[in-house]
Design a protein around this motif. Structure first.
Motif, PDB file in Angstrom:
ATOM      1  N   PHE B 199      -4.684   9.694   2.560  1.00  0.00           N
ATOM      2  CA  PHE B 199      -4.556   8.271   2.271  1.00  0.00           C
ATOM      3  C   PHE B 199      -4.003   7.683   3.691  1.00  0.00           C
ATOM      4  O   PHE B 199      -3.257   7.997   4.195  1.00  0.00           O
ATOM      5  N   GLU B 200      -4.706   6.502   3.890  1.00  0.00           N
ATOM      6  CA  GLU B 200      -4.038   5.634   4.912  1.00  0.00           C
ATOM      7  C   GLU B 200      -3.246   4.575   4.015  1.00  0.00           C
ATOM      8  O   GLU B 200      -3.574   4.158   2.985  1.00  0.00           O
ATOM      9  N   VAL B 201      -1.883   4.644   4.444  1.00  0.00           N
ATOM     10  CA  VAL B 201      -0.832   3.738   3.671  1.00  0.00           C
ATOM     11  C   VAL B 201      -0.575   2.583   4.366  1.00  0.00           C
ATOM     12  O   VAL B 201      -0.158   2.246   5.481  1.00  0.00           O
ATOM     13  N   LEU B 202      -0.729   1.345   3.613  1.00  0.00           N
ATOM     14  CA  LEU B 202      -0.459   0.052   4.208  1.00  0.00           C
ATOM     15  C   LEU B 202       0.785  -0.359   3.293  1.00  0.00           C
ATOM     16  O   LEU B 202       0.914  -0.229   2.157  1.00  0.00           O
ATOM     17  N   VAL B 203       1.703  -1.399   4.036  1.00  0.00           N
ATOM     18  CA  VAL B 203       2.867  -1.831   3.320  1.00  0.00           C
ATOM     19  C   VAL B 203       2.779  -3.226   3.546  1.00  0.00           C
ATOM     20  O   VAL B 203       2.330  -3.677   4.602  1.00  0.00           O
ATOM     21  N   GLY B 204       3.621  -3.797   2.821  1.00  0.00           N
ATOM     22  CA  GLY B 204       4.214  -5.154   3.076  1.00  0.00           C
ATOM     23  C   GLY B 204       2.950  -6.279   2.898  1.00  0.00           C
ATOM     24  O   GLY B 204       3.200  -7.644   3.483  1.00  0.00           O
ATOM     25  N   GLY B 205       2.035  -6.051   2.334  1.00  0.00           N
ATOM     26  CA  GLY B 205       0.851  -7.160   1.926  1.00  0.00           C
ATOM     27  C   GLY B 205       1.462  -8.101   0.816  1.00  0.00           C
ATOM     28  O   GLY B 205       2.117  -7.621  -0.033  1.00  0.00           O
ATOM     29  N   GLY B 206       0.954  -9.122   0.601  1.00  0.00           N
ATOM     30  CA  GLY B 206       1.228  -9.941  -0.530  1.00  0.00           C
ATOM     31  C   GLY B 206       1.162 -11.463  -0.330  1.00  0.00           C
ATOM     32  O   GLY B 206       0.919 -11.700   0.970  1.00  0.00           O
ATOM     33  N   LEU B 207       0.806 -12.110  -1.190  1.00  0.00           N
ATOM     34  CA  LEU B 207       0.606 -13.530  -1.186  1.00  0.00           C
ATOM     35  C   LEU B 207       1.822 -14.540  -1.317  1.00  0.00           C
ATOM     36  O   LEU B 207       2.555 -14.137  -0.654  1.00  0.00           O
ATOM     37  N   GLY B 208       1.777 -15.182  -2.406  1.00  0.00           N
ATOM     38  CA  GLY B 208       2.906 -16.097  -2.688  1.00  0.00           C
ATOM     39  C   GLY B 208       3.414 -17.142  -1.616  1.00  0.00           C
ATOM     40  O   GLY B 208       2.502 -17.574  -0.859  1.00  0.00           O
ATOM     41  N   ARG B 209       4.714 -17.505  -1.559  1.00  0.00           N
ATOM     42  CA  ARG B 209       5.150 -18.306  -0.584  1.00  0.00           C
ATOM     43  C   ARG B 209       4.893 -18.023   0.681  1.00  0.00           C
ATOM     44  O   ARG B 209       4.505 -18.869   1.633  1.00  0.00           O
ATOM     45  N   THR B 210       5.045 -16.769   1.147  1.00  0.00           N
ATOM     46  CA  THR B 210       4.664 -16.223   2.393  1.00  0.00           C
ATOM     47  C   THR B 210       3.941 -15.253   2.553  1.00  0.00           C
ATOM     48  O   THR B 210       4.139 -13.817   2.661  1.00  0.00           O
ATOM     49  N   PRO B 211       2.499 -15.409   2.728  1.00  0.00           N
ATOM     50  CA  PRO B 211       1.611 -14.630   2.751  1.00  0.00           C
ATOM     51  C   PRO B 211       1.441 -13.327   3.873  1.00  0.00           C
ATOM     52  O   PRO B 211       1.839 -13.986   5.028  1.00  0.00           O
ATOM     53  N   PHE B 212       1.101 -12.272   3.553  1.00  0.00           N
ATOM     54  CA  PHE B 212       1.113 -11.513   4.606  1.00  0.00           C
ATOM     55  C   PHE B 212      -0.053 -10.388   4.314  1.00  0.00           C
ATOM     56  O   PHE B 212      -0.281 -10.004   3.305  1.00  0.00           O
ATOM     57  N   ILE B 213      -0.615  -9.947   5.206  1.00  0.00           N
ATOM     58  CA  ILE B 213      -1.700  -8.949   5.248  1.00  0.00           C
ATOM     59  C   ILE B 213      -0.954  -7.532   5.399  1.00  0.00           C
ATOM     60  O   ILE B 213      -0.063  -7.649   6.417  1.00  0.00           O
ATOM     61  N   GLY B 214      -1.140  -6.505   4.564  1.00  0.00           N
ATOM     62  CA  GLY B 214      -0.385  -5.278   4.739  1.00  0.00           C
ATOM     63  C   GLY B 214      -0.811  -4.633   6.154  1.00  0.00           C
ATOM     64  O   GLY B 214      -1.770  -4.848   6.634  1.00  0.00           O
ATOM     65  N   LYS B 215       0.494  -4.058   6.495  1.00  0.00           N
ATOM     66  CA  LYS B 215       0.174  -3.184   7.595  1.00  0.00           C
ATOM     67  C   LYS B 215      -0.107  -1.623   7.559  1.00  0.00           C
ATOM     68  O   LYS B 215       0.746  -1.297   6.705  1.00  0.00           O
ATOM     69  N   THR B 216      -0.536  -1.119   8.495  1.00  0.00           N
ATOM     70  CA  THR B 216      -0.733   0.462   8.395  1.00  0.00           C
ATOM     71  C   THR B 216       0.718   0.909   8.712  1.00  0.00           C
ATOM     72  O   THR B 216       1.103   0.862   9.533  1.00  0.00           O
ATOM     73  N   ILE B 217       1.109   1.665   7.640  1.00  0.00           N
ATOM     74  CA  ILE B 217       2.526   2.298   8.229  1.00  0.00           C
ATOM     75  C   ILE B 217       2.253   3.788   8.431  1.00  0.00           C
ATOM     76  O   ILE B 217       3.109   4.541   9.259  1.00  0.00           O
ATOM     77  N   LYS B 218       1.336   4.540   7.843  1.00  0.00           N
ATOM     78  CA  LYS B 218       1.051   5.991   8.177  1.00  0.00           C
ATOM     79  C   LYS B 218      -0.476   5.993   8.032  1.00  0.00           C
ATOM     80  O   LYS B 218      -0.889   5.574   6.986  1.00  0.00           O
ATOM     81  N   PRO B 219      -1.393   6.436   8.993  1.00  0.00           N
ATOM     82  CA  PRO B 219      -2.833   6.548   8.838  1.00  0.00           C
ATOM     83  C   PRO B 219      -3.287   7.517   8.025  1.00  0.00           C
ATOM     84  O   PRO B 219      -4.173   7.279   7.547  1.00  0.00           O
TER      85      PRO B 219
END
Lengths: 176, 551, 104
Positions: B199-219
């Protein structure tokens, strides 16, 4: 607030010492984290049991050096919805190998008993008398668990490999 | 189809008993609303504007026909004869009584369906690609991993009171239909250079008030390590995620404040201490879960049967076939999307009669299996191509064969102010009006792929940030206004859309959308340059000019 | 944490107190006789912050009967008829602004 141990309501042997109160020479006592860390060597040298109240926003690893001399660690649930102490409990039991009494304090209600038992708590300062009375019953509510924790129960994904018949016994600490 | 066993059904029964007791305590006054609230939320029970709402999980979007019939039964017996499929592979019933909830959840539990962890600050329903297991080119069936995660996360003793809700999505395709980059944890199954699956693991994505695109934490996380690695992420988040401000409590804020590198180091330290513990997965466990997924007994069929050839002479069938049937990994079969977006209808709603009919059609033509996608449509994952004409007639008869999948009228919309206690503005009537403007299928086909997403408030349940055209309802002096963004997308190239200008009043929204679409038709280089690509090439300016030209 | 009742409260015009009924979630309005009604016309209308606070406090004390009580604006006609003061309350009173997919 009733204290539940082994599924029964019991008397609390520990005396709570406030931040600036003198330390009694004898008797089991429970002190706040700051106070404990300030006088740790003196406190654990006492002949009687010492316990510490550890807040949920302080790194539990700090307790590591003292664990073999501590008889009680009391973790805090300031609100029902604040689940930090569940992680502290598992770290204490599963990584730091703490084997003494682990007490849940604060907003401790019947609907968390199973989670708390699984996380490693074995005594409970229960908010409501009625909840304390039904502890044994509530603690047995679930017979299936999906994830492994330090309570030693085999999770469903492993039990399946052995067949349903070999279910683990009731939760440790659930009493009766 | 995942086959539930005695473990799963025993746990659900125990959960229903517990919830029944909780409801009884609430109705008798033993529990205050304050105490009861988090208990009901953990069972998917919200309070909305008009009534309680029950949200039911459809794990990894897979439903059997039996389960679908039970949803119809619940809609009919305890609600107002319909349900609403959401963007998170859930279904919501909008009018349910608290006093009926224990019976309703017991009925659902009898077929393995539940509302556990569809709300509250816990690990929510794990979602995946609605084409899982049938899409060509998948590395593995992502549902196996979603099911492992479902079991792992259900009634988790450590992570049921997190700082905030926690959403995990899994994809196993190059083309991400599960929107993994906008989840708290996104998992992408792939093979590494050595050919190992992980698995490539992405973390910290989400929409709402402060949208973020998830970042790869471990490829690359090996399969045996995936649960321990996720446990490490959750443990760091549970202890250090903010609890002082609800708008800063999601893991995306922790990742942002610490920085991905520092966050990754914290997780790595935690993980090293647990990676060889009881949660490490061995091949036997993976194989056991895998064996519980039953696949259809596919026949050897021709990919272009006579029944299909003849039916394609009918332009109406042909339009539907081209729009709603996709390639299956097995020759002779197709993946059929059922549009829950009829012109002028509320997106994602289905009546009890439709659900029953869909269940019958699934039994007859689709091995009894139904899927739910985050676009709020349903899907039959495996239909023999020779059966498509007959299936189409059945779907058309119940109004779920609108040939608008992935087109301008295939709108994602949250319930908005018509139902939701958090909303500032309506979303459904906005969607209804836009679909009326683009009711002509030839025009919609000319426009091509275009996703419009509408949210009635900043919480972004309608995923407006990642719509090709995103519409966000806000309130200004008691009136409904709408901000419009363009250029967002939720797939493997996920990006948050750009605001094109000031908010417009309710009555103007459909006009603005028409202006944007007309601008696109004028500006695109070729008919096959998609809207999203034209926006990428030109930026928002030319669209902004057109949208605000007429006021 | 300060309870909402201890916070400063401003109202800008005639107001009522509304909530949802605990057993079935139905929209209800606080009446002048210590009870609840599903009819907006039965609602007690208050015009000062102190009266609004008092009515709200009464409503909140009935934890068993109602949940999520709050103060909402209304418009009162010359004939005394009460109308919702904003779109949210209009939707709560009259239902969704489109036809439901299926009738009950």
């Amino acid at each position: 607030m009733p204290l539940v141990k082994g599924g029964q309501i019991v008397a609390d042997r520990y005396v709570r010492i406030l931040d600036d109160a003198p330390i009694p020479a004898n008797g089991a006592m429970l002190v706040p984290a700051e106070r404990f860390l300030a006088d740790a060597s003196e406190l654990i040298a006492r002949q009687a049991e010492t316990g510490v109240i550890w807040p949920n926003n302080r790194d539990i690893d700090e307790l590591g050096p003292y664990l073999d001399r501590l008889a009680l660690v009391a973790l805090v649930f300031p609100k029902f919805q604040d689940g930090r102490a569940y992680s502290q409990a598992r770290i204490l039991r599963e990584r730091l190998g703490y084997r003494g009494e682990l007490r849940a304090t604060g907003q401790v209600l019947r609907d968390q008993f199973v989670f708390m038992l699984r996380a490693g708590f074995d005594t409970f300062e229960v908010k409501k008398e009625a909840d304390a009375k039904v502890f044994g019953e509530v603690a047995q509510r679930y017979s299936v668990f999906y994830q492994p924790t330090g309570d030693g129960r085999s999770p469903a994904f492993r039990q399946r490999l052995q067949g349903f018949a070999t279910r683990a016994p009731a939760l440790r600490g659930a009493g009766r | 189809m995942y086959i539930h066993d005695e473990f799963d059904s025993t746990l659900l029964k125990e959960r229903v008993d517990e919830f029944r007791d909780q409801v009884r305590r609430r109705l008798s006054g033993e529990l205050t609303e304050d105490e009861f609230k988090s208990l009901r939320l953990m069972n998917g029970v919200y309070l909305q504007l008009h009534a309680y709402m029950l949200r039911i999980a459809i794990p990894y979007g897979t439903l059997s026909s039996t389960q679908m019939r039970m949803l119809a039964h619940v809609a009919r017996k305890y609600d107002r004869g319909y349900g609403h499929f959401t963007t998170r592979q859930n279904i919501q019933f909008n009018w349910i009584k608290l006093s009926d909830l224990p019976d309703a959840t017991a009925d659902l539990a009898s077929v393995g369906v539940h509302g556990i962890q569809t709300s509250g600050n816990c690990i929510r329903n794990v979602t995946t690609d609605q084409w899982a297991g049938v899409a060509p080119g998948e590395v593995d069936d992502p549902r196996i991993w979603a099911e492992l995660l479902r079991q792992y996360s259900t009634l988790h003793p450590e992570f049921s009171f997190l700082p905030r809700k926690f959403k995990i999505a899994v994809t196993a395709s190059d083309h991400d239909r599960a929107a993994v980059k906008i989840h708290d944890i996104g998992l992408r199954l792939h093979r590494n250079g050595a050919g190992e699956m992980g698995f490539e693991v992405l973390v910290g994505g989400g929409l709402g008030r402060t949208p973020f695109i998830g970042k790869t934490i471990k490829p690359f996380v090996a399969r045996r390590d995936i649960l321990t690695y996720i446990e490490a992420i959750l443990r760091v988040y549970n202890q250090y995620g903010r609890r002082d401000n609800i708008y800063k409590a999601r893991i995306k804020i922790l990742v942002h404040e610490l920085g991905i590198d520092k966050f990754a180091r914290e997780v790595e330290d935690e993980w090293l201490s647990i990676k060889d513990g009881a949660l490490a997965l061995d091949e036997a466990v993976i194989a056991d879960i895998r064996s519980r997924f039953k696949y259809p007994a596919y026949e050897k069929l021709t990919d272009n049967p006579d029944e299909l050839k003849q039916a394609l002479a009918d332009p109406t069938f042909k339009a539907w076939y081209r729009n709603s049937v996709s390639h299956h990994r097995v020759p002779g079969y197709g993946i059929v999307t059922l549009s829950l977006k009829p012109v002028g209808g509320p997106p994602g709603d289905a009546t009890a009669e439709q659900m029953d009919a869909i269940a019958d059609l699934a039994d007859r033509y689709a091995f009894g299996e139904i899927r739910v996608g985050h676009e709020q449509n349903l899907c039959f994952p495996s239909v023999a191509k020779r059966d498509l004409p007959a299936l189409w007639r059945g779907l058309d008869a119940i109004g779920v064969a609108t040939p608008n999948v992935n087109l301008v009228s295939d709108i994602i919309a949250c319930p908005g102010l018509d139902y939701c206690s958090l909303a500032n503005a309506r979303a459904i009537p906005v969607a209804q009006e836009i679909t009326r403007r683009f009711a002509d299928h030839d025009t919609a086909n000319l426009i091509g792929r275009l996703h419009i997403n509408i949210s009635g408030c900043i919480n972004a349940c309608g995923h407006h940030h990642v719509g090709h055209i995103g519409i966000l309802g806000v309130e200004k002096n008691g009136e409904e206004f709408y901000q419009v963004t363009i250029g967002g997308r939720a797939d493997e190239g996920a990006v948050v859309g750009t605001l094109i200008g000031p908010a417009v009043p309710y009555a103007q929204v459909a006009n603005v959308v028409e202006d944007i679409v007309e601008a696109y038709l004028d500006l695109r280089l070729r008919p096959d340059e998609l809207f999203i690509d034209t926006v990428k090439r030109l930026g928002v300016e030319p669209f902004k000019e057109r949208a605000y030209a007429t006021g | 944490m300060t309870s909402p009742l201890q916070q400063k409260l401003k109202i800008t015009g005639p107001s009522i107190v509304t909530a949802n009924r605990t057993g079935d979630g139905a929209v209800i309005y606080r009446t002048s006789s210590n009870g609840w009604s599903t009819e907006l016309s039965d609602a007690a209308v208050v015009r000062t912050a102190d009266d609004a606070k008092a009515l709200w406090a009464e409503a909140m004390a009935d934890d068993l009967g109602a949940i999520g009580s709050y103060i909402a604006p209304v418009e009162v006609g010359s004939d005394g008829s009460i109308e919702p003061g904003n779109i949210r309350e209009a939707i709560r009173l009259r239902g969704t602004t489109f036809a439901l997919p299926a009738s009950a």
